[in-house]
Scaffold this active site. Structure first.
Site, PDB file in Angstrom:
ATOM      1  CG  HIS A 197       8.996   6.940   5.283  1.00  0.00           C
ATOM      2  ND1 HIS A 197       9.978   6.707   4.340  1.00  0.00           N
ATOM      3  CD2 HIS A 197       8.032   6.006   5.067  1.00  0.00           C
ATOM      4  CE1 HIS A 197       9.612   5.662   3.588  1.00  0.00           C
ATOM      5  NE2 HIS A 197       8.439   5.216   4.014  1.00  0.00           N
ATOM      6  CE1 TYR A 209       0.969   2.580  -2.575  1.00  0.00           C
ATOM      7  CE2 TYR A 209      -0.346   4.574  -2.742  1.00  0.00           C
ATOM      8  CZ  TYR A 209       0.486   3.633  -3.320  1.00  0.00           C
ATOM      9  OH  TYR A 209       0.826   3.750  -4.635  1.00  0.00           O
ATOM     10  CG  ASP A 243       1.663   4.804  -9.214  1.00  0.00           C
ATOM     11  OD1 ASP A 243       2.348   4.986  -8.187  1.00  0.00           O
ATOM     12  OD2 ASP A 243       0.728   5.558  -9.565  1.00  0.00           O
ATOM     13  CE1 TYR A 291       7.761  -0.515  -0.665  1.00  0.00           C
ATOM     14  CE2 TYR A 291       7.622   0.011   1.663  1.00  0.00           C
ATOM     15  CZ  TYR A 291       7.237   0.248   0.362  1.00  0.00           C
ATOM     16  OH  TYR A 291       6.349   1.255   0.092  1.00  0.00           O
ATOM     17  N   GLY A 310       0.123   3.083   4.743  1.00  0.00           N
ATOM     18  CA  GLY A 310       0.418   4.379   5.339  1.00  0.00           C
ATOM     19  C   GLY A 310       1.154   5.239   4.339  1.00  0.00           C
ATOM     20  CG  MET A 311       1.574   9.120   1.759  1.00  0.00           C
ATOM     21  SD  MET A 311       2.892   8.410   0.743  1.00  0.00           S
ATOM     22  CE  MET A 311       4.038   9.779   0.682  1.00  0.00           C
TER      23      MET A 311
HETATM   24  N1  BES Z   1       5.627   5.756   1.079  1.00  0.00           N
HETATM   25  C1  BES Z   1       5.013   4.487   1.205  1.00  0.00           C
HETATM   26  C2  BES Z   1       3.734   4.363   0.408  1.00  0.00           C
HETATM   27  C3  BES Z   1       3.890   4.639  -1.066  1.00  0.00           C
HETATM   28  C4  BES Z   1       4.979   4.181  -1.776  1.00  0.00           C
HETATM   29  C5  BES Z   1       2.922   5.344  -1.735  1.00  0.00           C
HETATM   30  C6  BES Z   1       5.099   4.447  -3.137  1.00  0.00           C
HETATM   31  C7  BES Z   1       3.040   5.610  -3.082  1.00  0.00           C
HETATM   32  C8  BES Z   1       4.130   5.162  -3.789  1.00  0.00           C
HETATM   33  C9  BES Z   1       4.719   4.154   2.670  1.00  0.00           C
HETATM   34  O1  BES Z   1       5.685   4.622   3.547  1.00  0.00           O
HETATM   35  C10 BES Z   1       4.745   2.662   2.802  1.00  0.00           C
HETATM   36  O2  BES Z   1       5.748   2.099   2.514  1.00  0.00           O
HETATM   37  N2  BES Z   1       3.663   2.064   3.264  1.00  0.00           N
HETATM   38  C11 BES Z   1       3.594   0.640   3.501  1.00  0.00           C
HETATM   39  C12 BES Z   1       3.840   0.388   4.970  1.00  0.00           C
HETATM   40  C13 BES Z   1       4.505  -0.916   5.297  1.00  0.00           C
HETATM   41  C14 BES Z   1       5.768  -1.185   4.536  1.00  0.00           C
HETATM   42  C15 BES Z   1       4.771  -1.011   6.780  1.00  0.00           C
HETATM   43  C16 BES Z   1       2.220   0.178   3.058  1.00  0.00           C
HETATM   44  O3  BES Z   1       1.498   0.994   2.470  1.00  0.00           O
HETATM   45  O4  BES Z   1       1.849  -0.958   3.267  1.00  0.00           O
HETATM   46 ZN    ZN Z   2       7.476   3.496   3.363  1.00  0.00          ZN
END
Ligand code: BES
Ligand code: ZN
Length: 630
Positions: free
Chosen positions: A322, A290, A402, A410, A292-293
């Site tokens: 978050h 990803y 998943d 989003y 970020g997490m």
């Molecule tokens: N929580 C998510 C990553 C995630 C979602 C992992 C669902 C596993 C299952 C994280 O906050 C996220 O949304 N990351 C985005 C960042 C972007 C929207 C700025 C990413 O990974 O690109």
């Molecule tokens: Zn997110």
């Protein structure tokens, strides 16, 4: 017959019946919330209250072993068993925490990605259990990297629990509807260091190992448990913020993320006090799937953010956001994922606006919303516009979260919030509402219905087509008219480029963010010729960019124009980092380019072991989908 009988009686009757129906359904919603379809646990029977995790890591065999103490409270006083989620765990024994007596248990059949129910028989006096177990080397929530997959000479382990992988690391009620504080002890071989989504308390050394102690006082859902073990070091950014990475790239990470404290302060102005104590940022090896997490106290980020110019720190703003939406106000289950991500994108852009200042802020924010529509369109195109997974509220019976993941929660989610903001009178009215929504629902897990009734109670006279927005698939009901002044330059340049009007001077005046938007827009045009792409390549050399977003957008433009020299670069890009946002679209693009389809599949097969298992299995599914359509 009098008017009273023909008109007034039926009108009054229908008002009463309508009122009664509404009361009935409100009552239904409150009394029987839908159980979490992604978990075997039943929070209406029994609820975990604390976890204490004690594990020893053996990175050579890729196994964590030890025990977990689970305390709980019965919701139903008669409840005689505790059902936990587990996946590929090797359980050796389960004890009553108080008496030390062994308890009987059954591990049910494995059901796809959901794992198995672990049913523990309880004595009436049992209010805590200790489960002794070890994880599988193929645990879906863990990736162990061999030294040659890192910058250094040591192996590396990281977990990724969202959405339903916590159960492969610790037996637990793996539903975001249940939140618990946790403590943990991790023993690792020297010189490895362990960090978790918690505050580090202390460490103890033996001759060959170090034991790290952690405490997360704030109740969190299991998907926010996180572990990293590696030869990692840190550098302080502020009293509450530090960045962690492998030794070899710590300086680069520090300079990319040195503004994190500033972003955190801006976030506090938008959302309220930051309650988690520390905000550390950990930069992972390239296979992290990803961007970020938001692991509490310790956000994980991909090294593809290291552009050298801070141009991709919006991901940090997102993960910081978050800390309120997701980590304090949590979706009750993954069917309401937009409550986590839609709100977080909305806050992320409020934070970026704060950082840009009062003059530019609003245009920056609306520009970001506008660009977000491109990824929404792409996601809906991939799923198909009638696919129920393109609604904000989805039905996940039997569906692996998943597989449901996309930009829809989003971008459709944040579009909805922007629309609501406009409807109620703009930021001056919506900002205080948003803060009160957060304050009111912090430390809870909620469904969309809770948000809807909270909104209705604040704005009783505002009419919203809730069904249309929440349960209808496809693009949003209304696309707001965004201020596109910040995008003008990119729009102009993209148009010029698409007409083959390419000047070197123009490029110099574009920031990296503007290059990203320009290329993203260019990719949406259908008339970019091979000749134009060739000329762009020889003029600007985007294919050599160190900025992953530029490289990504450029690869997609080239593949769409069938520009062959990009193929090896694109394949190199998607086999040296494993961020799904980049890997999946580029592989999909190549799969549908006939001449290179098989080649791309072969390269993927050869490099498969590089990827995190989530990314690997998603690309495998993309290959199957491609073959089914071909
Ligand atoms: N929580 C998510 C990553 C995630 C979602 C992992 C669902 C596993 C299952 C994280 O906050 C996220 O949304 N990351 C985005 C960042 C972007 C929207 C700025 C990413 O990974 O690109
Ligand atoms: Zn997110």
């Amino acid at each position: 017959m009098s008017h009273f009988q023909t008109l007034v009686v039926p009108i009054i009757a229908s008002i009463l019946i309508g009122h009664w129906i509404k009361l009935y359904f409100d009552r239904e919603n409150r009394m029987s919330p839908r159980p979490d379809p992604s978990s075997f646990s039943d929070s209406s029977q029994i609820r975990t209250t604390t976890l204490n995790i004690v594990l020893t890591a053996d990175l050579k065999s890729a196994v964590l072993s030890g025990h977990v103490d689970i305390a709980f409270k019965r919701v139903n006083k008669e409840c005689q068993s505790l059902v936990l989620d587990c996946k590929d765990l090797d359980i050796s024994r389960i004890l009553d925490q108080a008496s030390g007596e062994e308890l009987e248990y059954v591990v049910g059949d494995k059901f796809k990605e959901f794992g198995s129910p672990l049913t523990i028989s309880l004595q009436p006096s049992t209010n805590g259990v200790t489960v002794h177990y070890k994880t599988s080397p193929t645990a879906s929530g863990v990736q162990v990297l061999s030294p040659d997959q890192t910058f250094g000479e040591h192996p590396y382990l990281f977990t990724q629990n969202q959405a339903i992988h916590a159960r492969s690391i610790v037996p637990c009620q793996d539903t975001p509807g249940i939140k618990t504080p946790y403590t943990a002890e991790l023993t690792v071989d020297k010189p490895l260091v362990a960090v978790m989504s918690a505050v580090s308390v202390r460490s103890e050394e033996s001759e060959s190992t170090t034991t790290y102690f952690f405490n997360q006082k704030i109740p969190i859902p299991a998907y926010l448990l996180a572990i990293v073990i590696g030869d990692i070091v840190s550098q302080d950014i502020s009293p509450r913020v530090r960045v962690w990475s492998e030794r070899a790239n710590i300086d680069k990470c520090y300079s990319e993320f040195e503004d994190t404290e500033t972003i955190l302060k801006a976030a506090e102005e938008v959302a309220g006090e930051y309650v988690w104590g520390r905000y550390d940022l950990l930069v992972l090896p390239p296979s992290f799937p990803y961007g970020g997490m938001e692991n509490p106290c310790l956000t994980f980020v991909t090294p593809t953010l290291l552009a050298g110019d801070k141009s991709l720190v919006n991901v940090v703003a997102h993960e910081i956001a978050h800390s309120w939406t997701g980590n304090l106000v949590t979706n009750a289950n993954w069917e309401h994922f937009w409550l986590n991500e839609g709100f977080t994108v909305f806050l992320e852009r409020k934070i970026l606006a704060k950082l840009a200042g009062p003059e530019e802020g609003e245009a920056v924010r609306e520009g970001a919303h506008m660009m977000g529509l491109n990824s929404l369109k792409y996601a809906i195109e991939v799923f198909g516009k009638d696919n129920p997974l393109t609604a904000l509220n989805v039905n996940l019976d039997g569906v692996d979260p998943d597989d449901a993941f996309s930009s829809v929660p989003y971008e459709k989610g944040s579009t909805f919030l922007f629309y609501l903001e406009t409807l109620v009178g703009g930021p001056a009215v919506f900002d205080p509402f948003l803060r009160s929504y957060i304050a009111e629902h912090a430390y809870k897990s909620i469904t969309s219905e809770v948000f809807v009734s909270y909104f209705k109670s604040h704005f009783p006279n505002v009419e919203v087509d809730w069904r249309g927005w929440l349960t209808t698939p496809g693009m949003p009901l209304v696309i707001p008219k965004y201020d596109d002044s910040r995008q003008q330059k990119s729009i102009e340049v993209a148009k010029a480029w698409s007409n083959g009007d390419i000047s070197e001077k123009e490029r110099e005046s574009l920031s990296s963010k503007q290059v990203i938007s320009t290329l993203t827009l260019l990719h949406t045009y259908d008339d970019v010729t091979l000749e134009t792409v060739k000329q762009l390549d020889s003029t600007f050399h985007f294919g050599d960019s160190q900025n992953a977003e530029i490289l990504f957008a450029w690869c997609r433009v080239c593949i769409k124009a069938r520009y062959s020299p990009i193929v090896s670069k694109a394949l190199n890009f998607v086999t040296t980092q494993g961020r799904m946002k980049f890997v999946r679209p580029i592989f999909r693009d190549l799969f549908s380019w006939k001449e290179y389809s098989q080649h791309a599949i072969d390269v993927f097969e050869r490099k498969k072991s590089f990827y995190h298992n989530i990314c690997r299995s998603m690309v495998e599914k993309d290959i199957l989908a491609h073959q089914a359509n071909a």
